[in-house]
Design a protein around this motif. Structure first.
Motif, short mmCIF file in Angstrom:
data_model
loop_
_atom_site.label_atom_id
_atom_site.label_comp_id
_atom_site.label_asym_id
_atom_site.label_seq_id
_atom_site.Cartn_x
_atom_site.Cartn_y
_atom_site.Cartn_z
N ALA A 97 23.62 27.39 45.37
CA ALA A 97 23.84 27.20 44.36
C ALA A 97 23.10 28.08 43.16
O ALA A 97 23.52 28.14 42.22
N GLY A 98 22.16 29.01 43.82
CA GLY A 98 21.92 29.98 43.11
C GLY A 98 20.20 29.49 42.73
O GLY A 98 20.34 28.28 42.52
N SER A 99 19.37 30.20 41.99
CA SER A 99 18.22 29.99 41.62
C SER A 99 17.26 29.37 42.80
O SER A 99 16.54 28.26 42.59
N GLY A 100 17.49 29.63 43.98
CA GLY A 100 16.81 29.10 45.05
C GLY A 100 17.37 27.49 45.57
O GLY A 100 16.64 26.99 46.32
N TYR A 151 21.85 24.23 38.88
CA TYR A 151 22.40 23.02 38.59
C TYR A 151 21.17 21.51 38.63
O TYR A 151 20.29 21.78 38.82
N PRO A 152 21.70 20.58 37.49
CA PRO A 152 20.58 19.55 37.57
C PRO A 152 20.61 18.89 38.80
O PRO A 152 21.32 18.55 39.55
N PRO A 153 19.53 18.50 39.20
CA PRO A 153 19.20 17.75 40.42
C PRO A 153 19.97 16.58 40.42
O PRO A 153 19.77 15.60 39.32
N SER A 154 20.81 16.02 41.06
CA SER A 154 21.63 14.83 41.14
C SER A 154 22.15 14.51 42.34
O SER A 154 22.35 15.29 43.35
N VAL A 155 23.05 13.39 42.47
CA VAL A 155 23.75 12.96 43.20
C VAL A 155 25.00 12.63 42.52
O VAL A 155 25.07 11.70 41.45
N VAL A 156 26.18 13.01 43.03
CA VAL A 156 27.52 12.82 42.37
C VAL A 156 28.36 12.03 43.41
O VAL A 156 28.58 12.67 44.58
N VAL A 157 29.01 11.03 43.27
CA VAL A 157 29.93 10.30 43.66
C VAL A 157 31.26 10.48 43.32
O VAL A 157 31.45 10.29 42.28
#
Length: 192
Positions: A97-100, A151-157
């Motif tokens: 995703a980039g940025s580690g 990206y924001p740390p998240s879970v997307v369903v």
């Protein structure tokens, strides 16, 4: 006159290549007349005969591409233990995703509402609805830091079983499989 000479040269070249292909011998390259490429020691010397190679050459091993990241034995092996993965979800792929950061895709053939209920219970929040159709819900896992995260740390369903879709198509090599529900997990970057 020039066109006739060029056509004759082309015809001789093509016929010579075709004749050598029929006899199985490779054509012998010769310098053009008057090009000055022949040396006094080789001028007038007939070309050396071609030695035919083996009739059945041995196959050489072709290098195979190795995947950058082998599939894990269980879906949760690539994620921090604090991030739940739906128990029957299949690991599909991970991306830089980039940025580690990396994000991870999982697929399930269970209905969207069942997977959504699992994450509401496991993460102890209702998440937020991103879209009604196709249904998509996001559960935040931490604060988004623009200077250190892609990206924001998240879970997307996301629901892929709508009337207009036959499921999310995942292709791995020559294998194709469709999933009704996709889970995208973006853990915080390293050191977060």
């Amino acid at each position: 006159m020039l066109k006739t000479t060029m056509a004759a040269t082309w015809l001789v070249t093509v016929c010579g290549v075709a004749a050598s292909a029929q006899t199985g011998s490779a054509p012998v390259p010769r310098p053009f007349p008057g090009s000055g490429t022949s040396s006094p020691s080789t001028a007038g010397t007939p070309p050396a005969p071609q030695v035919p190679g083996p009739a059945n050459p041995t196959p050489t091993a072709t290098p195979t591409a190795t995947p950058l990241e082998p599939p894990p034995s269980s879906p949760a092996t690539l994620l921090p233990t604090t991030i739940p993965v739906y128990p029957s979800a299949e690991f599909l792929e991970s991306y830089d995703a980039g940025s580690g950061q990396r994000y991870y895709l999982y697929g399930s053939n269970l209905p969207y509402v069942e997977v959504l209920a699992f994450y509401r219970n496991a993460l102890k929040n209702g998440g937020r609805e991103l879209y009604k159709l196709p249904a998509m819900q996001q559960f935040d896992l931490g604060k988004f830091q623009e200077d250190t995260m892609a990206y924001p740390p998240s879970v997307v369903v996301k629901d892929y079983s709508s009337a207009n879709s036959s499921g999310y198509l995942f292709v791995s090599g020559t294998t194709e499989k469709r999933y009704r529900t996709i889970i995208q997990i973006v853990p915080p970057g390293p050191g977060k």
